[in-house]
Design a protein around this motif. Sequence first.
Motif, PDB file in Angstrom:
ATOM      1  N   ARG A 175       0.894  -1.067  -0.133  1.00  0.00           N
ATOM      2  CA  ARG A 175      -0.167   0.053   0.112  1.00  0.00           C
ATOM      3  C   ARG A 175       0.883   1.428  -0.215  1.00  0.00           C
ATOM      4  NH1 ARG A 175      -2.747  -3.758   2.558  1.00  0.00           N
ATOM      5  NH2 ARG A 175      -0.944  -3.658   4.030  1.00  0.00           N
ATOM      6  N   VAL A 176       0.419   2.083  -0.394  1.00  0.00           N
ATOM      7  CA  VAL A 176       1.196   3.535  -0.388  1.00  0.00           C
ATOM      8  C   VAL A 176      -0.186   4.539  -0.019  1.00  0.00           C
ATOM      9  CG1 VAL A 176       2.762   3.357  -1.947  1.00  0.00           C
ATOM     10  CG2 VAL A 176       0.910   4.236  -2.781  1.00  0.00           C
ATOM     11  N   TYR A 177       0.024   5.413   0.939  1.00  0.00           N
ATOM     12  CA  TYR A 177      -0.779   6.354   1.380  1.00  0.00           C
ATOM     13  C   TYR A 177      -0.523   7.603   0.780  1.00  0.00           C
ATOM     14  CZ  TYR A 177      -1.720   2.433   4.651  1.00  0.00           C
ATOM     15  OH  TYR A 177      -2.016   1.530   5.295  1.00  0.00           O
ATOM     16  N   ALA A 178      -1.555   8.168   0.019  1.00  0.00           N
ATOM     17  CA  ALA A 178      -1.307   9.208  -0.737  1.00  0.00           C
ATOM     18  C   ALA A 178      -2.207  10.526  -0.961  1.00  0.00           C
ATOM     19  CB  ALA A 178      -1.145   8.888  -2.438  1.00  0.00           C
ATOM     20  N   VAL A 179      -1.896  11.496  -0.735  1.00  0.00           N
ATOM     21  CA  VAL A 179      -2.629  12.899  -1.229  1.00  0.00           C
ATOM     22  C   VAL A 179      -2.393  13.346  -2.606  1.00  0.00           C
ATOM     23  CG1 VAL A 179      -3.540  15.120  -0.754  1.00  0.00           C
ATOM     24  CG2 VAL A 179      -3.223  13.541   1.221  1.00  0.00           C
ATOM     25  N   PRO A 180      -3.192  13.041  -3.692  1.00  0.00           N
ATOM     26  CA  PRO A 180      -2.530  13.597  -4.998  1.00  0.00           C
ATOM     27  C   PRO A 180      -2.125  14.712  -5.345  1.00  0.00           C
ATOM     28  CG  PRO A 180      -4.805  13.133  -4.884  1.00  0.00           C
ATOM     29  CD  PRO A 180      -4.583  12.987  -3.348  1.00  0.00           C
ATOM     30  N   GLY A 181      -1.256  15.117  -6.159  1.00  0.00           N
ATOM     31  CA  GLY A 181      -0.800  16.222  -6.506  1.00  0.00           C
ATOM     32  C   GLY A 181      -0.196  16.248  -7.987  1.00  0.00           C
ATOM     33  N   GLU A 182      -0.435  17.358  -8.693  1.00  0.00           N
ATOM     34  CA  GLU A 182       0.264  17.474 -10.128  1.00  0.00           C
ATOM     35  C   GLU A 182       1.718  17.355 -10.336  1.00  0.00           C
ATOM     36  OE1 GLU A 182      -0.361  21.661  -8.585  1.00  0.00           O
ATOM     37  OE2 GLU A 182      -1.213  19.636  -8.413  1.00  0.00           O
ATOM     38  N   SER A 183       2.414  17.460  -9.181  1.00  0.00           N
ATOM     39  CA  SER A 183       3.756  17.422  -9.238  1.00  0.00           C
ATOM     40  C   SER A 183       4.343  15.903  -9.361  1.00  0.00           C
ATOM     41  CB  SER A 183       4.593  17.988  -8.088  1.00  0.00           C
ATOM     42  OG  SER A 183       3.987  17.464  -6.952  1.00  0.00           O
ATOM     43  N   TYR A 184       3.542  14.954  -9.200  1.00  0.00           N
ATOM     44  CA  TYR A 184       3.946  13.438  -9.227  1.00  0.00           C
ATOM     45  C   TYR A 184       2.901  12.836 -10.190  1.00  0.00           C
ATOM     46  CZ  TYR A 184       1.237  11.876  -5.178  1.00  0.00           C
ATOM     47  OH  TYR A 184       0.323  11.765  -4.224  1.00  0.00           O
ATOM     48  N   LEU A 185       2.392  13.212 -10.958  1.00  0.00           N
ATOM     49  CA  LEU A 185       1.351  12.395 -11.907  1.00  0.00           C
ATOM     50  C   LEU A 185       1.701  11.333 -12.582  1.00  0.00           C
ATOM     51  CD1 LEU A 185      -0.535  15.486 -13.548  1.00  0.00           C
ATOM     52  CD2 LEU A 185      -1.536  14.281 -11.596  1.00  0.00           C
ATOM     53  N   ASP A 186       3.090  11.226 -13.005  1.00  0.00           N
ATOM     54  CA  ASP A 186       3.458   9.907 -13.609  1.00  0.00           C
ATOM     55  C   ASP A 186       3.508   8.806 -12.604  1.00  0.00           C
ATOM     56  OD1 ASP A 186       4.426   9.250 -16.379  1.00  0.00           O
ATOM     57  OD2 ASP A 186       5.974   8.373 -15.006  1.00  0.00           O
ATOM     58  N   VAL A 187       4.043   9.066 -11.353  1.00  0.00           N
ATOM     59  CA  VAL A 187       3.951   8.076 -10.308  1.00  0.00           C
ATOM     60  C   VAL A 187       2.239   7.576 -10.069  1.00  0.00           C
ATOM     61  CG1 VAL A 187       4.370   7.387  -8.323  1.00  0.00           C
ATOM     62  CG2 VAL A 187       5.974   8.939  -9.215  1.00  0.00           C
ATOM     63  N   LEU A 188       1.544   8.491  -9.973  1.00  0.00           N
ATOM     64  CA  LEU A 188       0.257   8.173  -9.797  1.00  0.00           C
ATOM     65  C   LEU A 188      -0.341   7.266 -11.256  1.00  0.00           C
ATOM     66  CD1 LEU A 188      -1.584  11.427  -8.716  1.00  0.00           C
ATOM     67  CD2 LEU A 188      -1.106   9.201  -7.193  1.00  0.00           C
ATOM     68  N   ASP A 189       0.101   7.710 -12.527  1.00  0.00           N
ATOM     69  CA  ASP A 189      -0.275   6.907 -13.569  1.00  0.00           C
ATOM     70  C   ASP A 189       0.535   5.538 -13.350  1.00  0.00           C
ATOM     71  OD1 ASP A 189      -1.009   7.046 -16.363  1.00  0.00           O
ATOM     72  OD2 ASP A 189       0.737   6.229 -16.593  1.00  0.00           O
ATOM     73  N   GLY A 190       1.585   5.381 -12.727  1.00  0.00           N
ATOM     74  CA  GLY A 190       2.138   3.881 -12.732  1.00  0.00           C
ATOM     75  C   GLY A 190       1.618   3.264 -11.683  1.00  0.00           C
ATOM     76  N   LEU A 191       0.915   3.688 -10.531  1.00  0.00           N
ATOM     77  CA  LEU A 191      -0.040   2.989  -9.744  1.00  0.00           C
ATOM     78  C   LEU A 191      -1.358   2.575 -10.267  1.00  0.00           C
ATOM     79  CD1 LEU A 191       0.853   5.176  -6.572  1.00  0.00           C
ATOM     80  CD2 LEU A 191       1.305   2.935  -6.864  1.00  0.00           C
ATOM     81  N   TYR A 192      -1.748   3.029 -11.564  1.00  0.00           N
ATOM     82  CA  TYR A 192      -2.905   2.696 -12.105  1.00  0.00           C
ATOM     83  C   TYR A 192      -3.190   1.494 -12.312  1.00  0.00           C
ATOM     84  CZ  TYR A 192      -6.859   2.742 -15.585  1.00  0.00           C
ATOM     85  OH  TYR A 192      -8.048   2.159 -16.391  1.00  0.00           O
ATOM     86  N   ASP A 193      -2.231   0.370 -12.752  1.00  0.00           N
ATOM     87  CA  ASP A 193      -2.478  -0.914 -13.047  1.00  0.00           C
ATOM     88  C   ASP A 193      -1.476  -1.714 -12.251  1.00  0.00           C
ATOM     89  OD1 ASP A 193      -1.036  -0.656 -16.501  1.00  0.00           O
ATOM     90  OD2 ASP A 193      -0.278  -0.167 -14.280  1.00  0.00           O
ATOM     91  N   SER A 194      -0.875  -1.233 -10.965  1.00  0.00           N
ATOM     92  CA  SER A 194      -0.018  -1.836 -10.137  1.00  0.00           C
ATOM     93  C   SER A 194      -0.899  -2.610  -9.254  1.00  0.00           C
ATOM     94  CB  SER A 194       0.845  -0.756  -9.443  1.00  0.00           C
ATOM     95  OG  SER A 194       1.535  -1.256  -8.238  1.00  0.00           O
ATOM     96  N   SER A 195       0.193  -3.602  -8.832  1.00  0.00           N
ATOM     97  CA  SER A 195      -0.714  -4.439  -7.573  1.00  0.00           C
ATOM     98  C   SER A 195      -0.622  -3.763  -6.241  1.00  0.00           C
ATOM     99  CB  SER A 195       0.181  -5.538  -7.299  1.00  0.00           C
ATOM    100  OG  SER A 195       1.292  -5.239  -6.947  1.00  0.00           O
ATOM    101  N   ILE A 196      -0.289  -2.640  -5.984  1.00  0.00           N
ATOM    102  CA  ILE A 196      -0.094  -1.743  -4.949  1.00  0.00           C
ATOM    103  C   ILE A 196      -1.354  -0.873  -4.939  1.00  0.00           C
ATOM    104  CG2 ILE A 196       1.140   0.229  -3.883  1.00  0.00           C
ATOM    105  CD1 ILE A 196       3.570  -0.593  -5.385  1.00  0.00           C
ATOM    106  N   ASP A 197      -2.028  -1.233  -3.587  1.00  0.00           N
ATOM    107  CA  ASP A 197      -3.266  -0.330  -3.332  1.00  0.00           C
ATOM    108  C   ASP A 197      -3.035   1.056  -3.064  1.00  0.00           C
ATOM    109  OD1 ASP A 197      -5.737   0.394  -2.624  1.00  0.00           O
ATOM    110  OD2 ASP A 197      -5.648  -0.746  -0.542  1.00  0.00           O
TER     111      ASP A 197
END
Length: 572
Positions: free
Chosen positions: A20-42
């Motif tokens: 798991r990663v605990y996140a508050v989203p931000g435009e500064s790391y959008l590509d990491v959020l995109d990587g999490l889209y189809d990751s096994s990480i919750d």
Amino acid sequence: MSRSAGHLIVDTLESAGIERVYAVPGESYLDVLDGLYDSSIDTVVCRQEGGAGFMALAESRLTGRPGVAMVTRGPGAANAMISIHTAWQDATAMVLFVGLVPLTDRSRESFQEFSLPEWFSSTAKRVITIDDEHRAGELTADALRIAAAGRPGPVVVGLPEDVLVRLTESPTPTLAEAAPPTPATAELESLIARIAAADRPAFVLGGDGWQSGCGAALAEFAASAGVPVYCDWRAYDAIPHSSPAWAGWLGYGRADAVAAGFAEADLLVFVGCTRSDVASDGYTIGFDAETVLVSLDPEAMQHAGRIDRHIAASPQSFTEALTRFDAAAARGGRTDERMRERAEVQSRFAAHRPDAEATGTAGAGVDLGVAFGILDERLGGEAILTYGAGNATIWGHRFIRHETPASLVGARNGAMGLAVPGAVAASLARPDRRAVAICGDGDFLMNGQEVATAFAHGAKPLIIVVDNGVYGTIVSHQENHYPGRPSGTRMVNPDFAAWMSAFDRSSSGAASASDPSSTDGGVASLTGHGERVETTEEFGPALDRALAADGPALIHVLIDPATMPPAANETA
């Protein structure tokens, strides 16, 4: 294989076993959020960065793996600072990823820009900025390794927005697990000889690293050797409280008689913790004893006073090595009398009893001595308890047993606001266990927004809110130093029980299943359960209903503002 640096970071976390990663989203790391889209990480979407950081800290303490949080630059990083300070002083492994401005915007006072190393270098083990996309995986692996190595703690990783989208063919690194050192036979033989020669030896256990249950084995060894076992502040899930060696905890709210027993010891063996400010009652007790420190920290940070022997080992590697020896060799000429005496002192202190008359508030609100006795009976030593800070937590520490490891998450640095996010993370990380947050009204409202995270992700914590309408800990200090002059400590509170009914997941506008970023994952609808308790008699039935609820539950417990924790010298 070509991929973006942001995706390589996610692949590295996944390879390292992060769930798991605990996140508050931000435009500064959008590509990491995109990587999490189809990751096994919750991806656990949190409502404030301080809550996200506290959830990552709780995950680490319960699982033994570094907790991971993700926030955006500037304001987001500022909100997350409280969790970094907590992880630093608590020695808990955690990695905080912070989105940053693009490299081309650096040092121009661009939107939300700040200096990552200048903010965090004094309260983190390492501050890393990924300026090279080809090293994104390597530096992510380094952050996880450094956070867990030696004295655990937080590592902060900066993610420049433009670097994240650059492509790289660097492979996903393998995170090698380093086995903690095993004490040499000669070291253990020397320790056993010290224990055998002492008249009043004692173990003091604390810190992280007891998740395996090794504390039970160490307590059994200690009991066979006739040695009492104390635990450091908010680390008393290290051993089962049913152990005949259990002598109580040190620090805030402890029994005076427990502190006296610690102060009288002629040999102290600290395992996983140190003789710190809190454990030593403000550097006033326990300094005359011969001291053995068992720690992976070569610098012995936070330790005050003498060290006669420093053994490099983790709690588990030390216990596994020590318990291969016959405990009888460590007994010397001692009987069990002192160990039994120390255990009985703690047993009397933790015995359930009414405390209204002791606090001078008879008949006003709920008697917390009775209420927490009932809570202890219902939980049976098996639940995970989470705490922020404040007087309200003392009843939980005193009256609630711990019989299983990894069953306590509390801010050892005294930070408020950990209880609610900690319980949400506990419910997600250990859905097989009951997670219970114990907090005051002030503590709850510092991160109560994370109740929404519980509903979004299917967590089912029970939250006990003790409401006295004041910052109770500060009031107690004011009464000691400025009697009759309360200032800056009053609060006005909502009806917390009614507030819970607003979180009905079946109709709260939760993101649709067609939006994967919601991370719903098929979570069933949940309805909040709230109870308002104004008398002692109401507490037991309300607790039973809350425990039976199939969703997050909250009990709003009202007490008189004058109520203070029972006296530390009360042991009968």
